[in-house]
Design an enzyme around this catalytic site. Sequence first.
Site, PDB file in Angstrom:
ATOM      1  N   CYS A 192     -29.021 -78.762 -84.840  1.00  0.00           N
ATOM      2  CA  CYS A 192     -28.152 -79.700 -84.135  1.00  0.00           C
ATOM      3  C   CYS A 192     -28.997 -80.855 -83.598  1.00  0.00           C
ATOM      4  O   CYS A 192     -30.213 -80.901 -83.768  1.00  0.00           O
ATOM      5  CB  CYS A 192     -27.430 -78.988 -82.998  1.00  0.00           C
ATOM      6  SG  CYS A 192     -28.524 -78.486 -81.648  1.00  0.00           S
ATOM      7  N   GLU A 226     -33.735 -72.342 -82.999  1.00  0.00           N
ATOM      8  CA  GLU A 226     -34.899 -73.206 -83.209  1.00  0.00           C
ATOM      9  C   GLU A 226     -35.683 -73.428 -81.917  1.00  0.00           C
ATOM     10  O   GLU A 226     -36.921 -73.405 -81.915  1.00  0.00           O
ATOM     11  CB  GLU A 226     -34.468 -74.563 -83.774  1.00  0.00           C
ATOM     12  CG  GLU A 226     -33.755 -74.477 -85.117  1.00  0.00           C
ATOM     13  CD  GLU A 226     -32.247 -74.371 -84.980  1.00  0.00           C
ATOM     14  OE1 GLU A 226     -31.534 -74.860 -85.866  1.00  0.00           O
ATOM     15  OE2 GLU A 226     -31.788 -73.788 -83.972  1.00  0.00           O
ATOM     16  N   HIS A 234     -30.833 -71.989 -78.375  1.00  0.00           N
ATOM     17  CA  HIS A 234     -30.616 -71.981 -79.818  1.00  0.00           C
ATOM     18  C   HIS A 234     -31.820 -71.356 -80.518  1.00  0.00           C
ATOM     19  O   HIS A 234     -32.924 -71.305 -79.963  1.00  0.00           O
ATOM     20  CB  HIS A 234     -30.388 -73.394 -80.332  1.00  0.00           C
ATOM     21  CG  HIS A 234     -29.046 -73.949 -80.000  1.00  0.00           C
ATOM     22  ND1 HIS A 234     -28.524 -75.062 -80.639  1.00  0.00           N
ATOM     23  CD2 HIS A 234     -28.108 -73.550 -79.092  1.00  0.00           C
ATOM     24  CE1 HIS A 234     -27.324 -75.328 -80.140  1.00  0.00           C
ATOM     25  NE2 HIS A 234     -27.059 -74.427 -79.194  1.00  0.00           N
ATOM     26  N   CYS A 277     -31.767 -79.578 -81.155  1.00  0.00           N
ATOM     27  CA  CYS A 277     -32.885 -78.900 -81.813  1.00  0.00           C
ATOM     28  C   CYS A 277     -33.678 -79.863 -82.695  1.00  0.00           C
ATOM     29  O   CYS A 277     -34.911 -79.778 -82.758  1.00  0.00           O
ATOM     30  CB  CYS A 277     -32.364 -77.734 -82.637  1.00  0.00           C
ATOM     31  SG  CYS A 277     -31.657 -76.395 -81.638  1.00  0.00           S
TER      32      CYS A 277
END
Length: 222
Positions: free
Chosen positions: A144, A116, A114, A147
């Site tokens: 999410c 991040e 992801h 993260c």
Amino acid sequence: MVVTRPQKTTPVFFNWIAAMMIPDNPDRFSSKTSPVEPSPDPASREAVSETSEATVQGQAEQEQDRYFMGLALEEAHSAGCLDEVPIGAVLVLNGQVLARGHNQTRWRRDPCAHAELRAIQRATQATGDLRLPGAVVYTTVEPCFMCAGALVHARVERVVWGVRDKKFGGCVSLGHVLDHPDANHQVKYTEGVRADEAADLLRTFFKSKREAARKKRSQDRS
């Protein structure tokens, strides 16, 4: 023979004395005094000064947030060009961009890639430390659960995002990982920065996906 009696006149000297004794403004010599405005209390002046400084600092922070979110939007656009969900992130430390990242889950075949996490990984590699105190992470979409947990572990100071993730957002939508009272670290957050632009990227991406799916179904039927 008509004799005109001379009119009785007041000496000029006495006229001058009378003029001096009769004020042109009746209130001029009144015992009443105009109310005097009290001088501001030092504490009040200090409070006003602090309020002004806070306003200036707030405006500066907003401008800074918009600038760095613009860089995160650039990363999100790069993700979209790779057929990834257009989410981008930028990690800032001491006012300088330390790391960037965008979604690469499909390209890397990695569900953890992801935006991040990519930014956090690059930042810790740059600093040589697993903690990032004082760091601010700008991401186009609410982090999410995965993260958000990584952001807490990295001890970042603040997270700024554009739009919420109603399906899996772990900060406010479906959970409160960043500021949970029982966690060993709480992360401040700001949301809604350049939200329209972040939402437009997502809408355009998923619209193209739906259109491609409809076109494929139509071709399969024919």
